[in-house]
Design a protein around this motif. Structure first.
Motif, PDB file in Angstrom:
ATOM      1  N   LEU A 308       0.828  -1.210   0.000  1.00 24.92           N
ATOM      2  CA  LEU A 308       0.000   0.000   0.000  1.00 24.92           C
ATOM      3  C   LEU A 308       0.859   1.255   0.000  1.00 24.92           C
ATOM      4  CD1 LEU A 308      -2.864  -1.004   2.462  1.00 24.92           C
ATOM      5  CD2 LEU A 308      -3.046  -0.625   0.011  1.00 24.92           C
ATOM      6  N   PHE A 311       1.875   1.722  -3.530  1.00 24.02           N
ATOM      7  CA  PHE A 311       0.759   1.984  -4.439  1.00 24.02           C
ATOM      8  C   PHE A 311      -0.026   3.233  -4.009  1.00 24.02           C
ATOM      9  CE2 PHE A 311      -3.565   1.041  -6.091  1.00 24.02           C
ATOM     10  CZ  PHE A 311      -3.244   1.011  -7.434  1.00 24.02           C
ATOM     11  N   SER A 314      -2.166   4.991   0.155  1.00 25.20           N
ATOM     12  CA  SER A 314      -3.536   5.376   0.461  1.00 25.20           C
ATOM     13  C   SER A 314      -3.808   5.444   1.958  1.00 25.20           C
ATOM     14  CB  SER A 314      -4.502   4.400  -0.200  1.00 25.20           C
ATOM     15  OG  SER A 314      -4.219   3.092   0.211  1.00 25.20           O
ATOM     16  N   HIS A 334      -1.432   9.888  -5.017  1.00 25.45           N
ATOM     17  CA  HIS A 334      -2.736   9.231  -5.043  1.00 25.45           C
ATOM     18  C   HIS A 334      -2.570   7.915  -5.786  1.00 25.45           C
ATOM     19  CE1 HIS A 334      -7.050   8.693  -6.066  1.00 25.45           C
ATOM     20  NE2 HIS A 334      -7.233   9.346  -4.948  1.00 25.45           N
ATOM     21  N   THR A 335      -3.471   6.983  -5.531  1.00 28.33           N
ATOM     22  CA  THR A 335      -3.397   5.715  -6.236  1.00 28.33           C
ATOM     23  C   THR A 335      -3.398   5.931  -7.753  1.00 28.33           C
ATOM     24  OG1 THR A 335      -5.788   5.579  -5.986  1.00 28.33           O
ATOM     25  CG2 THR A 335      -4.487   4.303  -4.453  1.00 28.33           C
ATOM     26  N   TYR A 345      -2.308  -2.904  -8.288  1.00 24.46           N
ATOM     27  CA  TYR A 345      -2.289  -3.641  -7.021  1.00 24.46           C
ATOM     28  C   TYR A 345      -3.593  -4.412  -6.865  1.00 24.46           C
ATOM     29  CZ  TYR A 345      -2.543  -4.429  -1.983  1.00 24.46           C
ATOM     30  OH  TYR A 345      -2.689  -5.008  -0.742  1.00 24.46           O
TER      31      TYR A 345
END
Lengths: 506, 391
Positions: A308, A311, A314, A334-335, A345
């Motif tokens: 996370l 990616f 978040s 941001h993702t 992901y």
């Protein structure tokens, strides 16, 4: 003749077709500290849930003999009344209530319905003394550290006249100091005659504290080791934990030429300010084009958190260190930034944060890249249907129609929808978090085949997995994580179940 | 017989969608019988639709807010307040209507943006943030009308929005010609889009209903549109309010079903975590939905002020609850991710129908509230039951 406080005989438990426990025998002698070890999903927690009445009598087979009597626990309170208290890994405390309120919650000291707070405070002090915790009983739980909260849980257990204390990974969230304190406390309680069952992944702890250790694997008891006979050694435990035969269910793939580094992390750390600790620390790793790397480790070792943090971060961790994509340092806000950079992901929890269960397959596949099939903000549904149909066919999603709601699909097909969704985004690097959890063998094989096809096309894959067989069968290289740190890197030749487990249980 | 069975299974599987329409028809027929046909008179239906207008636009907006798992309580008084501002701009500043309306709509978007900021960026629960808005806008109306009391709007163009009708061009046998044309266009458009939709589905091997059922559907819906058109044409024709509702429904229906934005809104509603991990900017979506809510509040305020031809000190009272009730009757799910624009509008019409019918029958205000409450509860119970059945 030994004096058993607990005998669990021939316990079997099934979840809609999946055998979680089969004929487990588990015996605990009075006054000992007995550790329960095994891989994730081996059945340790299920066994303890059977014991504590979370799964009521009748939903399992076999019998439980406690203190010489056969018991039938229908609910958790029944086992608590008998003197069995379980402390879960996620603490069951109320952060906004005080220490003494937490100790006596559900067990309040009262006079005809009116609470006697003064007495509760006095009593709670006694309990806190027993666990050697020096805090004001009126302090709020949220103001205490995790280590102290753990002790409050134990104090709470003591207030219920506990005879058998069960701790599920009590030290998972603790630092070394707090862990040592806790272990000392358990030794102290043992002297006072309290029997203790501890589930732990940290073998050093197991070795230092247990009188006995029972190894569970695939829902069966493998053996019970005795410290007095010198049987509890790291090598011995690991051998029994991993002794499973790995069947050859992994598709062969031709030798692959690796390209440039697609992603690299240097001294990468992620600090979770809510938990107040590093979820990933000083991580150095890289993935090359056409490579599958495995990230092995036990649950809670920080693998998902690491993913996370890469990616798009978040969870808003505080990040340190550098992240390079194709050799260029990047920072994702941001993702969507990570997706643009070619990273995808596929989450561990497909139902929780992966899929839109109330929407159909078509919508789920297109959601990450709607812009790619729309002009002026208007979705071209014909294009969308074509894309969804292509992925349905190429991934072998078994469904009468792409109009089917994703919530109605089986786990394996849901996972394929997840994969399809992310492939449609057109990634260069795919992070797969537990890609085959909870899906049947046939679907697993299909997913492995897809993975091999993808790297042939020049993609790279990071595969996070708790399944040792999968890690060994699929990875070109393996990183092993524990406590947020990379404990070691193994080439596919070096890697073995024993080596991985040894690193993972540091 | 086969046809009947297919119809039965069709209704059974889509009971949640059809239930609302069936309920509406049953309610209308009941009132028609109880009032000896008075209810279905041209005049009454025309009034009914006009009185549903300002709630219907709010219901569409709040439906989307509920879809993304939030709520907005401030919309009633915001509508009232912006209506008062419109009245002041027209009467005290002598501004022309065609400038006032865009200004009011922009103010609405701004107000919605503020709510969106509090909810999305600051992280205040929408209930609390919009409750604060409720109080603030209520005070704002009182302040705006403090000196003058009720502001009477003497502007024909503005008042026509809530009371006027589209021009007739010419009367044909006592019927309103342009309205007939609008109705006919509606039917043609409906039939055309249904057929092309069906063709597309057949092309991709999707499930479609059998041909006779499809024709039955076309005939049924077309005749309802024709009947309503005929009813309205027999009075003054389509009102501007109805035209505005139709426009709002058309635009919002298009946005929610055909655009990337619409897909993202429903994605955020059905699983915010997954939406975020899919690269969707959840905060931006929240902003947009609250902004649209503000704009529709402004439109509702314009419709209401125009209908009353004045801005009162209590304008907008309880609009928010009527709109939320309409959205729920229209099938929006409190769990998020589920809701339709058409549903919200039909919900508003159902609620307006109840009020209108009971007024005609001379039912007292006390039982009226209770009956409307009962209908809301029934609608949600029905919703929960049908959902459970499917799961």
């Amino acid at each position: 003749m030994s004096d058993y406080i607990l005998e669990m005989n021939q316990i079997s438990k099934e979840f809609t077709g999946v055998k979680a426990l089969s004929n487990v025998n588990f015996k605990v002698e009075r006054g000992e500290i007995h550790c329960l070890v095994g891989e994730n999903g081996a059945g340790k927690s299920t066994l303890m849930k059977v014991l504590s009445g979370v799964y009521p009598y009748g939903t399992y087979e076999g019998d439980i003999v406690f203190n010489g009597d056969t018991k039938q626990f229908n609910k958790i309170n029944d086992s608590v009344d008998a003197g069995i208290v379980i402390i879960h890994q996620e603490l069951a405390l109320f952060p906004d209530l005080s220490v003494y309120e937490n100790i006596f919650i559900g067990n309040e000291i009262q006079n005809g319905g009116v609470l006697d707070w003064n007495k509760a405070i006095v009593e709670s002090k006694k309990m806190l003394d027993k666990v050697k915790l020096k805090v004001n009983p009126e302090a709020l739980i949220k103001d205490l550290g995790v280590g102290k909260q753990q002790l409050v849980e134990i104090a709470k257990a003591l207030s219920k006249d506990v005879k058998l204390l069960i701790l599920d990974e009590p030290t998972a969230a603790l630092n070394e100091n707090d862990s040592e304190n806790l272990l000392n406390l358990l030794r102290e309680l043992k002297k006072q005659g309290i029997t203790c069952i501890m589930i732990s992944h940290k073998l050093k702890e197991v070795i230092s504290i247990s009188d006995k250790a029972t190894v569970i694997r695939d829902g069966e008891t493998i053996c019970t080791l005795d410290a007095s006979k010198g049987e509890i050694t790291e090598a011995n435990i690991i051998k029994n934990m991993v002794g499973r035969e790995i069947q050859d269910i992994y598709p062969k793939r031709p030798d692959q030429e690796y390209g440039e580094k697609v992603l690299e992390l240097t001294n990468w750390s992620a600090y979770d300010s809510q938990l107040g600790r590093y979820v990933a620390k000083d991580v150095n790793l890289h993935v090359r084009e056409g490579e599958i790397i495995g990230i092995a480790g036990l649950m809670g070792s920080g693998r998902t958190e690491l993913a996370l943090s890469i990616f798009g971060n978040s969870k808003n961790y505080k990040l340190q260190g550098d992240l390079f994509v194709n050799g260029i340092p990047v920072k994702f806000k941001h993702t969507s930034d990570a997706i643009k950079a070619g990273i995808a992901y596929v989450t561990e929890d497909r139902k929780g944060d992966g899929l839109f269960l109330l929407q159909d397959i078509k919508n789920n596949i297109s959601v990450g890249n709607l812009k790619g099939i729309s002009s002026n903000g208007i979705v071209n549904v014909n294009e969308e249907i074509k894309v969804a149909d292509e992925y349905k066919d190429s991934l072998g999603i078994k469904t009468p129609s792409i109009q089917q709601l994703v919530g109605n699909l089986s786990g394996g097909n849901q996972q394929k929808v997840s994969l399809g969704k992310w492939l449609f985004v057109g990634p260069k690097l795919l992070i797969l978090d537990e890609p085959t959890r909870g899906i049947d063998v046939g679907a697993k094989f299909e997913i492995y085949t897809v993975m091999n096809d993808l790297i042939k096309k020049g993609l790279s894959i990071i595969m996070i997995s708790s399944e040792l067989g999968e890690v060994l069968g699929m990875s070109d290289r393996v990183y092993v994580m524990a406590e947020g740190e990379i404990q070691g890197e193994l080439s596919s030749e070096e890697a073995s179940q024993e080596k991985i487990m040894q690193l993972a249980t540091q | 017989m086969k046809l009947f069975n297919e119809l039965k299974s069709l209704i059974k599987h889509n009971i949640r969608d059809y239930g609302m329409y069936i309920a509406l028809i049953v309610i209308m027929i009941t009132f028609t019988i109880l009032t000896d046909g008075l209810f279905m008179s041209s005049r009454n239906i025309s009034n009914l639709l006009d009185s549903a207008g300002y709630i219907a636009v709010l219901a569409v907006g709040v439906m989307l807010v509920i879809v993304i798992r939030h709520i907005d309580l401030s919309i009633g008084f915001l509508a009232g307040f912006l209506g008062a501002i419109a009245a002041i701009l027209i009467m005290q500043y002598n501004m022309p209507v065609f400038i006032v309306i865009p200004i009011i709509l922009l103010l609405g978007i701004l107000a919605g943006g503020v709510t969106g900021f509090l909810v999305a960026k600051v992280g205040i629960p929408a209930f609390v943030a919009t409750l604060a808005g409720w109080l603030i806008y209520r005070g704002a109306i009182l302040m705006a009308t403090e000196k003058t009391g009720t502001i009477v709007v003497e502007n024909d163009a503005f008042n026509a929005i809530g009371n006027g009708y589209i021009p007739s061009i010419m009367q044909v046998g006592g019927l309103h010609l342009l309205s007939l044309l609008v109705g006919a266009l509606g039917i043609i458009f409906y039939i055309y889009s249904s057929i092309s939709n069906r063709r597309n589905k057949i092309k991709y091997d999707f499930d479609v209903v059998s041909r006779p059922i499809f024709i039955l559907q076309l005939v049924f819906v077309s005749s309802i549109i024709a009947y309503i058109t005929w009813l309205l044409a027999g009075y003054n024709g389509f009102s501007w309010t109805v035209m505005i509702i139709l426009l709002v429904v058309a635009v919002y229906h298009f946005v929610t079903t055909k655009t990337v934005l619409g897909r993202h809104i429903y994605a955020v509603g059905s699983n915010p975590e997954a939406a975020h991990l899919s690269g969707i900017n959840v905060k931006k979506i929240t902003f947009i939905v609250f902004g649209s809510m503000g704009m529709l509040s402004a439109l509702s305020g314009i419709l209401f002020t125009s209908r009353l031809q004045s801005a009162t000190t209590t304008a907008g009272t309880l609009f928010e609850l009527d709109a939320i009730a309409a959205a729920f009757v229209g099938g929006v799910s409190a769990a998020g991710g589920v809701g339709k624009v058409t549903g919200a509008v039909i919900g508003a019409v159902v609620m307006a129908t109840l009020t209108s019918g009971m007024n005609l029958m001379g039912v007292g205000i006390a039982p009226q509230y209770m009956i409307r409450g009962g209908v809301l509860a029934l609608a949600v119970i029905f919703d929960v039951m049908t959902r459970r059945q499917r799961a």
